[in-house]
Design a protein around this motif. Structure first.
Motif, PDB file in Angstrom:
ATOM      1  N   ILE A  55       0.873  -1.177   0.000  1.00 56.11           N
ATOM      2  CA  ILE A  55       0.000   0.000   0.000  1.00 56.11           C
ATOM      3  C   ILE A  55       0.904   1.220   0.000  1.00 56.11           C
ATOM      4  O   ILE A  55       1.781   1.357   0.859  1.00 56.11           O
ATOM      5  CB  ILE A  55      -0.921   0.031   1.238  1.00 56.11           C
ATOM      6  CG1 ILE A  55      -1.835  -1.185   1.249  1.00 56.11           C
ATOM      7  CG2 ILE A  55      -1.721   1.322   1.265  1.00 56.11           C
ATOM      8  CD1 ILE A  55      -2.697  -1.305   2.501  1.00 56.11           C
ATOM      9  N   LYS A  56       0.698   2.076  -0.986  1.00 54.16           N
ATOM     10  CA  LYS A  56       1.434   3.339  -1.065  1.00 54.16           C
ATOM     11  C   LYS A  56       0.443   4.470  -0.883  1.00 54.16           C
ATOM     12  O   LYS A  56      -0.683   4.405  -1.379  1.00 54.16           O
ATOM     13  CB  LYS A  56       2.143   3.478  -2.407  1.00 54.16           C
ATOM     14  CG  LYS A  56       3.242   2.461  -2.600  1.00 54.16           C
ATOM     15  CD  LYS A  56       3.913   2.622  -3.934  1.00 54.16           C
ATOM     16  CE  LYS A  56       4.966   1.531  -4.082  1.00 54.16           C
ATOM     17  NZ  LYS A  56       5.531   1.466  -5.405  1.00 54.16           N
ATOM     18  N   ILE A  57       0.866   5.510  -0.169  1.00 58.38           N
ATOM     19  CA  ILE A  57       0.028   6.682   0.052  1.00 58.38           C
ATOM     20  C   ILE A  57       0.811   7.932  -0.320  1.00 58.38           C
ATOM     21  O   ILE A  57       2.041   7.901  -0.382  1.00 58.38           O
ATOM     22  CB  ILE A  57      -0.464   6.759   1.508  1.00 58.38           C
ATOM     23  CG1 ILE A  57       0.722   6.817   2.477  1.00 58.38           C
ATOM     24  CG2 ILE A  57      -1.384   5.584   1.817  1.00 58.38           C
ATOM     25  CD1 ILE A  57       0.330   7.019   3.927  1.00 58.38           C
ATOM     26  N   ALA A  98      -5.275  -1.184  -7.409  1.00 58.96           N
ATOM     27  CA  ALA A  98      -6.314  -0.155  -7.486  1.00 58.96           C
ATOM     28  C   ALA A  98      -5.781   1.160  -6.947  1.00 58.96           C
ATOM     29  O   ALA A  98      -5.070   1.176  -5.935  1.00 58.96           O
ATOM     30  CB  ALA A  98      -7.545  -0.579  -6.696  1.00 58.96           C
ATOM     31  N   ARG A  99      -6.127   2.240  -7.628  1.00 61.60           N
ATOM     32  CA  ARG A  99      -5.820   3.595  -7.177  1.00 61.60           C
ATOM     33  C   ARG A  99      -7.093   4.164  -6.554  1.00 61.60           C
ATOM     34  O   ARG A  99      -8.114   4.283  -7.226  1.00 61.60           O
ATOM     35  CB  ARG A  99      -5.386   4.464  -8.353  1.00 61.60           C
ATOM     36  CG  ARG A  99      -4.064   4.049  -8.936  1.00 61.60           C
ATOM     37  CD  ARG A  99      -3.709   4.975 -10.114  1.00 61.60           C
ATOM     38  NE  ARG A  99      -2.392   4.685 -10.604  1.00 61.60           N
ATOM     39  CZ  ARG A  99      -2.141   3.913 -11.674  1.00 61.60           C
ATOM     40  NH1 ARG A  99      -3.120   3.377 -12.350  1.00 61.60           N
ATOM     41  NH2 ARG A  99      -0.902   3.699 -12.052  1.00 61.60           N
ATOM     42  N   LEU A 100      -7.028   4.497  -5.265  1.00 57.73           N
ATOM     43  CA  LEU A 100      -8.205   4.962  -4.540  1.00 57.73           C
ATOM     44  C   LEU A 100      -8.046   6.389  -4.045  1.00 57.73           C
ATOM     45  O   LEU A 100      -6.990   6.764  -3.541  1.00 57.73           O
ATOM     46  CB  LEU A 100      -8.477   4.068  -3.321  1.00 57.73           C
ATOM     47  CG  LEU A 100      -8.739   2.594  -3.570  1.00 57.73           C
ATOM     48  CD1 LEU A 100      -8.958   1.873  -2.244  1.00 57.73           C
ATOM     49  CD2 LEU A 100      -9.930   2.409  -4.487  1.00 57.73           C
ATOM     50  N   LEU A 101      -9.105   7.149  -4.172  1.00 60.43           N
ATOM     51  CA  LEU A 101      -9.216   8.459  -3.549  1.00 60.43           C
ATOM     52  C   LEU A 101      -9.756   8.216  -2.142  1.00 60.43           C
ATOM     53  O   LEU A 101     -10.721   7.458  -1.974  1.00 60.43           O
ATOM     54  CB  LEU A 101     -10.195   9.332  -4.346  1.00 60.43           C
ATOM     55  CG  LEU A 101     -10.668  10.626  -3.708  1.00 60.43           C
ATOM     56  CD1 LEU A 101      -9.501  11.587  -3.494  1.00 60.43           C
ATOM     57  CD2 LEU A 101     -11.732  11.277  -4.572  1.00 60.43           C
ATOM     58  N   PHE A 155       3.980   5.896  -7.958  1.00 65.13           N
ATOM     59  CA  PHE A 155       2.575   5.498  -8.009  1.00 65.13           C
ATOM     60  C   PHE A 155       2.303   4.536  -9.142  1.00 65.13           C
ATOM     61  O   PHE A 155       1.269   4.545  -9.756  1.00 65.13           O
ATOM     62  CB  PHE A 155       1.713   6.756  -8.150  1.00 65.13           C
ATOM     63  CG  PHE A 155       0.337   6.609  -7.582  1.00 65.13           C
ATOM     64  CD1 PHE A 155       0.132   6.136  -6.303  1.00 65.13           C
ATOM     65  CD2 PHE A 155      -0.767   6.965  -8.320  1.00 65.13           C
ATOM     66  CE1 PHE A 155      -1.142   6.017  -5.768  1.00 65.13           C
ATOM     67  CE2 PHE A 155      -2.050   6.857  -7.809  1.00 65.13           C
ATOM     68  CZ  PHE A 155      -2.232   6.381  -6.520  1.00 65.13           C
ATOM     69  N   GLU A 156       3.258   3.684  -9.433  1.00 66.08           N
ATOM     70  CA  GLU A 156       3.099   2.688 -10.476  1.00 66.08           C
ATOM     71  C   GLU A 156       2.863   1.338  -9.850  1.00 66.08           C
ATOM     72  O   GLU A 156       3.401   1.038  -8.795  1.00 66.08           O
ATOM     73  CB  GLU A 156       4.400   2.640 -11.297  1.00 66.08           C
ATOM     74  CG  GLU A 156       4.157   2.599 -12.780  1.00 66.08           C
ATOM     75  CD  GLU A 156       5.461   2.722 -13.524  1.00 66.08           C
ATOM     76  OE1 GLU A 156       6.328   1.860 -13.327  1.00 66.08           O
ATOM     77  OE2 GLU A 156       5.599   3.674 -14.286  1.00 66.08           O
TER      78      GLU A 156
END
Length: 166
Positions: A55-57, A98-101, A155-156
């Motif tokens: 998990i990246k933030i 998945a990229r999440l807001l 963010f890849e």
């Protein structure tokens, strides 16, 4: 302990069925204590992503918390979102990512739901308030811009994550 458990406050998550966009959906935690809700988010994402590997933030623990609210006049305020970046997560699983807001927990119910639906490219449903729709669209568009401004390596998706099961 095996199997899923029933939560008093279910995970508020909206995902586009076709992952791989600039933003794939949104997570709306119930409180500012994200770490306490993270296990339930991971459990909810497991069927779609497989075992969560990373998990990246794009924020730090010292970052202020964004606030998303509406004003009584019908105009919309993005207090806290104008001077801070949108909170985004890249969650990489064994089979997909998945990229999440991250929607602020303090968001109003109507606006929070609408932002989640827009982030997941879902129809607006019964929401007809054009000022809220405009606000939700602006939030998601700004999050997409924020996502694209991250450096490619930050963010890849990992190279070993594929869209098909192993």
């Amino acid at each position: 302990m095996s199997g899923s458990r029933r939560l008093a406050s279910p995970v508020r998550l909206a995902l586009n069925p076709c992952l791989g966009g600039d933003i794939d959906g949104a997570w709306w935690p119930h409180s500012f204590a994200l770490a306490g809700e993270l296990p339930e988010l991971i459990e909810a994402l497991h069927p779609v992503l497989g075992e969560v590997l990373d998990i990246k933030i794009n924020w730090s623990a010292a970052s202020g918390t964004a606030i998303l609210k509406t004003l009584k006049s019908g105009a919309v305020s993005m207090h806290g979102w104008n001077d801070r970046q949108h909170r985004l997560m890249l969650i990489s699983g064994r089979t997909n990512f998945a990229r999440l807001l991250v929607v602020p927990s303090s968001a109003s119910v109507r606006l929070g739901r609408l932002v989640m639906r827009r982030a997941a490219s879902m129809s607006s449903g019964v929401e007809q308030d054009s000022s809220l729709c405009d606000m939700a669209d602006a939030v998601v568009l700004a999050a997409k811009v924020e996502c694209s401004s991250w450096s490619a390596e930050a963010f890849e998706a990992p190279a070993d994550v594929t869209a098909s099961a192993p």
